[in-house]
Design an enzyme around this catalytic site. Structure first.
Site, PDB file in Angstrom:
ATOM      1  CE  LYS A 146     -10.002 -16.781  -4.628  1.00 17.27           C
ATOM      2  NZ  LYS A 146     -10.852 -16.425  -5.282  1.00 17.27           N
ATOM      3  CG  ASP A 164     -10.530 -11.014  -5.912  1.00 13.38           C
ATOM      4  OD1 ASP A 164      -9.369  -9.974  -5.958  1.00 13.38           O
ATOM      5  OD2 ASP A 164     -11.263 -11.128  -5.277  1.00 13.38           O
TER       6      ASP A 164
END
Length: 278
Positions: A146, A164
């Site tokens: 991420k 997320d």
């Protein structure tokens, strides 16, 4: 701004049109891309909500953003980068001094170890420069896929999907995928869009999740994509009540960046205050 989400919302009784229960893959692709186009009109100024001036600042800020808000990170990093402007500086820092600066971010001891560790790795393994490849970024302490995609997409212009918590929640609400693991969500959603769209798509989805499609009480009655959403009605459908749930600039409040892009300010966005102000 091109669209007022409150005016564009679906009726109280639910949208007139919506995806069928047995949606074909082709129909899913079309609906997903239409949602992204609609969100691009609602958030034409969407951008990373972490303040940064270079790749080093972005990777550190993204690591610090774990389990706290981008706003709190943005209020904390000015002091950090003023004292430690380069990887070499942060690699040689006294951990106790860094901990004191990072205290407002929460989990400050672990985050101190991560940012000092990644700075040492940058100095020792990459000549003090943030690498521009996924396989190198994920080797840095505290950096996962991420974080790596945030850096690649926004510091190097290389497309990536940032999965997320907001992204995970919304793509499942929209029935783009039923996957629950981030890497599988990334693959499933990535297959619906051209690669060149991935970074902007991430911004659009995350911005919508922060401003309108909240976790506990989504503002369905103020949502500009209500007619395209199979989960319409999970939140407040009354337009007036839903409008009161809007956050950040959609609700007339400051955003998360102390130094946002001019396009955001031109669109009516409000810069966040520094730490301790107000």
């Amino acid at each position: 701004m091109k669209k007022d989400p409150a005016k564009a919302a679906g009726p109280k009784t639910g949208p007139k049109t919506g995806p069928k229960s047995a949606e074909s893959h082709t129909a899913l692709v079309r609906r997903a891309r239409r949602i992204n186009r609609e969100l691009a009109e609602v958030y034409p100024y969407a951008h990373p909500e972490l303040d940064f001036e270079n790749p080093f600042q972005l990777v550190v800020a993204t690591v610090l953003s774990a389990q706290t808000t981008d706003l709190r990170v943005n209020q904390t990093t000015p002091a950090l980068f003023a004292k430690y402007p380069t990887p070499e500086d942060l690699a040689a820092a006294d951990p106790a001094e860094v901990e004191e600066i990072l205290r407002p971010c929460g989990f400050f001891r672990a985050k101190t170890r991560s940012v000092i560790g990644l700075s040492k790795a940058l100095v020792e393994d990459f000549g003090g420069e943030v690498p521009g490849k996924l396989e190198d970024l994920v080797k840095l302490p505290g950096v996962g896929r991420k974080t790596a995609f945030v850096v690649l997409g926004n510091a190097f212009g290389r497309p990536g999907i940032t999965v997320d918590t907001h992204f995970q929640r919304l793509v499942r609400r929209w029935k783009w995928t039923e996957e629950t693991e981030p890497d599988k969500i990334e693959a499933a959603v990535g297959a619906l869009f051209p690669k060149k769209d991935w970074t902007d798509l991430s911004h659009h989805v995350i911005w919508h999740g922060r401003r309108i499609c909240h976790a506990r009480k989504p503002a369905c009655g103020a949502c500009p994509i209500a007619p395209l959403c199979p989960s319409y009605g999970e939140g407040e459908t009354d337009p007036e009540k839903a409008r009161k749930l809007l956050k950040y600039e959609k609700g007339g409040f400051p955003g998360q960046r102390l130094n946002p892009p001019q396009s955001y300010l031109d669109a009516g966005g409000i810069a966040a205050p520094p730490l301790g102000a107000g």
